[in-house]
Design a protein around this motif. Sequence first.
Motif, PDB file in Angstrom:
ATOM      1  N   ILE A 127       0.832  -1.204   0.000  1.00  0.00           N
ATOM      2  CA  ILE A 127       0.000   0.000   0.000  1.00  0.00           C
ATOM      3  C   ILE A 127       0.864   1.250   0.000  1.00  0.00           C
ATOM      4  O   ILE A 127       0.647   2.188  -0.785  1.00  0.00           O
ATOM      5  CB  ILE A 127      -0.948  -0.010   1.225  1.00  0.00           C
ATOM      6  CG1 ILE A 127      -1.966  -1.140   1.110  1.00  0.00           C
ATOM      7  CG2 ILE A 127      -1.654   1.338   1.371  1.00  0.00           C
ATOM      8  CD1 ILE A 127      -2.718  -1.430   2.395  1.00  0.00           C
ATOM      9  N   GLU A 128       1.865   1.297   0.879  1.00  0.00           N
ATOM     10  CA  GLU A 128       2.672   2.504   0.978  1.00  0.00           C
ATOM     11  C   GLU A 128       3.578   2.687  -0.236  1.00  0.00           C
ATOM     12  O   GLU A 128       3.861   3.815  -0.640  1.00  0.00           O
ATOM     13  CB  GLU A 128       3.456   2.499   2.293  1.00  0.00           C
ATOM     14  CG  GLU A 128       2.491   2.491   3.484  1.00  0.00           C
ATOM     15  CD  GLU A 128       3.076   3.027   4.776  1.00  0.00           C
ATOM     16  OE1 GLU A 128       4.273   3.363   4.803  1.00  0.00           O
ATOM     17  OE2 GLU A 128       2.318   3.108   5.752  1.00  0.00           O
ATOM     18  N   THR A 129       4.006   1.589  -0.861  1.00  0.00           N
ATOM     19  CA  THR A 129       4.751   1.709  -2.115  1.00  0.00           C
ATOM     20  C   THR A 129       3.875   2.320  -3.194  1.00  0.00           C
ATOM     21  O   THR A 129       4.319   3.169  -3.981  1.00  0.00           O
ATOM     22  CB  THR A 129       5.262   0.323  -2.558  1.00  0.00           C
ATOM     23  OG1 THR A 129       6.195  -0.161  -1.586  1.00  0.00           O
ATOM     24  CG2 THR A 129       5.948   0.402  -3.909  1.00  0.00           C
ATOM     25  N   HIS A 130       2.612   1.903  -3.241  1.00  0.00           N
ATOM     26  CA  HIS A 130       1.673   2.466  -4.219  1.00  0.00           C
ATOM     27  C   HIS A 130       1.482   3.967  -3.972  1.00  0.00           C
ATOM     28  O   HIS A 130       1.504   4.762  -4.928  1.00  0.00           O
ATOM     29  CB  HIS A 130       0.333   1.744  -4.128  1.00  0.00           C
ATOM     30  CG  HIS A 130      -0.745   2.358  -4.953  1.00  0.00           C
ATOM     31  ND1 HIS A 130      -0.841   2.181  -6.322  1.00  0.00           N
ATOM     32  CD2 HIS A 130      -1.785   3.177  -4.611  1.00  0.00           C
ATOM     33  CE1 HIS A 130      -1.876   2.855  -6.786  1.00  0.00           C
ATOM     34  NE2 HIS A 130      -2.468   3.470  -5.771  1.00  0.00           N
ATOM     35  N   LEU A 131       1.303   4.363  -2.718  1.00  0.00           N
ATOM     36  CA  LEU A 131       1.062   5.761  -2.400  1.00  0.00           C
ATOM     37  C   LEU A 131       2.284   6.629  -2.675  1.00  0.00           C
ATOM     38  O   LEU A 131       2.164   7.745  -3.184  1.00  0.00           O
ATOM     39  CB  LEU A 131       0.654   5.906  -0.929  1.00  0.00           C
ATOM     40  CG  LEU A 131      -0.723   5.376  -0.550  1.00  0.00           C
ATOM     41  CD1 LEU A 131      -0.870   5.334   0.970  1.00  0.00           C
ATOM     42  CD2 LEU A 131      -1.818   6.248  -1.161  1.00  0.00           C
ATOM     43  N   MET A 132       3.456   6.118  -2.332  1.00  0.00           N
ATOM     44  CA  MET A 132       4.683   6.903  -2.446  1.00  0.00           C
ATOM     45  C   MET A 132       5.314   6.834  -3.836  1.00  0.00           C
ATOM     46  O   MET A 132       6.097   7.702  -4.210  1.00  0.00           O
ATOM     47  CB  MET A 132       5.705   6.408  -1.418  1.00  0.00           C
ATOM     48  CG  MET A 132       5.316   6.653   0.032  1.00  0.00           C
ATOM     49  SD  MET A 132       5.483   8.390   0.498  1.00  0.00           S
ATOM     50  CE  MET A 132       7.244   8.640   0.290  1.00  0.00           C
ATOM     51  N   GLY A 133       4.990   5.776  -4.585  1.00  0.00           N
ATOM     52  CA  GLY A 133       5.660   5.573  -5.860  1.00  0.00           C
ATOM     53  C   GLY A 133       7.071   5.050  -5.699  1.00  0.00           C
ATOM     54  O   GLY A 133       7.860   5.045  -6.650  1.00  0.00           O
TER      55      GLY A 133
END
Length: 361
Positions: A36-42
């Motif tokens: 999830i956080e990889t998706h949000l942060m790119g």
Amino acid sequence: MSTDTAVGIEELAIPASMDAPGAADFAEMVDVRNAIETHLMGTDVLNYSARELLPVYQVQHHEPIRLFVARVEGRIVGRGILSWSAAEDATASWLEVEVLPEFRRRGVGTALYDHLAAIALASGRPTLQAEAIHTRPETGERIEPPTGFGWLSADDPGVRFLRRRGYQLEQVARISGLPLPVDAALLAAKRDAAQSAAGPGYRVVSWVGATPPEWVGDVATLKTRMSTDAPSAGLDMSEEKWDAARVADWDRQLADSGRERLTVAAEHVPSGRLAGFNELYLPADRSRPVTQEDTLVLAEHRGRRLGMLLKVANLQRLAEVSPSSPMVTTFNAEENRHMLDVNEAVGFVPIGYEGAWKLTS
């Protein structure tokens, strides 16, 4: 939005170790968090291993926390965290809800949120607060906090989710990254200038790992003051009381995580007491980013460039201890302009944004 997905919400028991029963579920939850956080942060620079995160959830008497997961057909697709201060006068609960991108708009986030909010409100703490990483699309209304510093986009899904439930944005934090290595000559020049401004009344002390016995009392004071002196906008914050026992628990938590902590502090020579400190956390895998966590100069010692001295000295120490580390990440309130100035002067750049939200019933 489709709401016909069958969602199961359950509390996740915190395993005693990554070899204990339930550890596989905990590891799956961490994988979901990282996705999830990889998706949000790119980028995956904020990812952690299950071993690194497990101790965070285990020290319940200082920082009570409950962990919930949402399952669809047995698979963990989201997580919810409910936490609060152990202080007797605490009036707020903190809620965090995260859902995998492919399972959004299917009622998963709503189910998690409603479950956590019901528990929080039944606890007698009337204020709900939330922190969330947000994207910043260049569309939609700009939402600004009362501090006047920073903004978020009304088109961000997380912003829409919280505003629909009546939350007000209180603070924006900047997530910054510093690519490594930093030019050694730059660091040396900035350290010399900062030490000159501080004068002979302050000297740098440092250690790796657990807190040395001679500094335990001062570190407890610094950690307590971190909870009251750091910018908190209009959020309901309670003082976190630290003592020698809590410092010892914190040091054990560090050892269990597999991470290494580099601490640099400024000693006020006339009193022999610590006036400020800076922490860097190194993962066991030195190809992963380093996390800069607490940095504080006590209010009575500010105005002497100690913040710059501490940050630069610890970056120099990091270069010695782990020359292969690729990046340092950190979070700072946008209104904390002094600390952002220090960060920017050594090369930190924005890589993301986090909002702090409040709902008063």
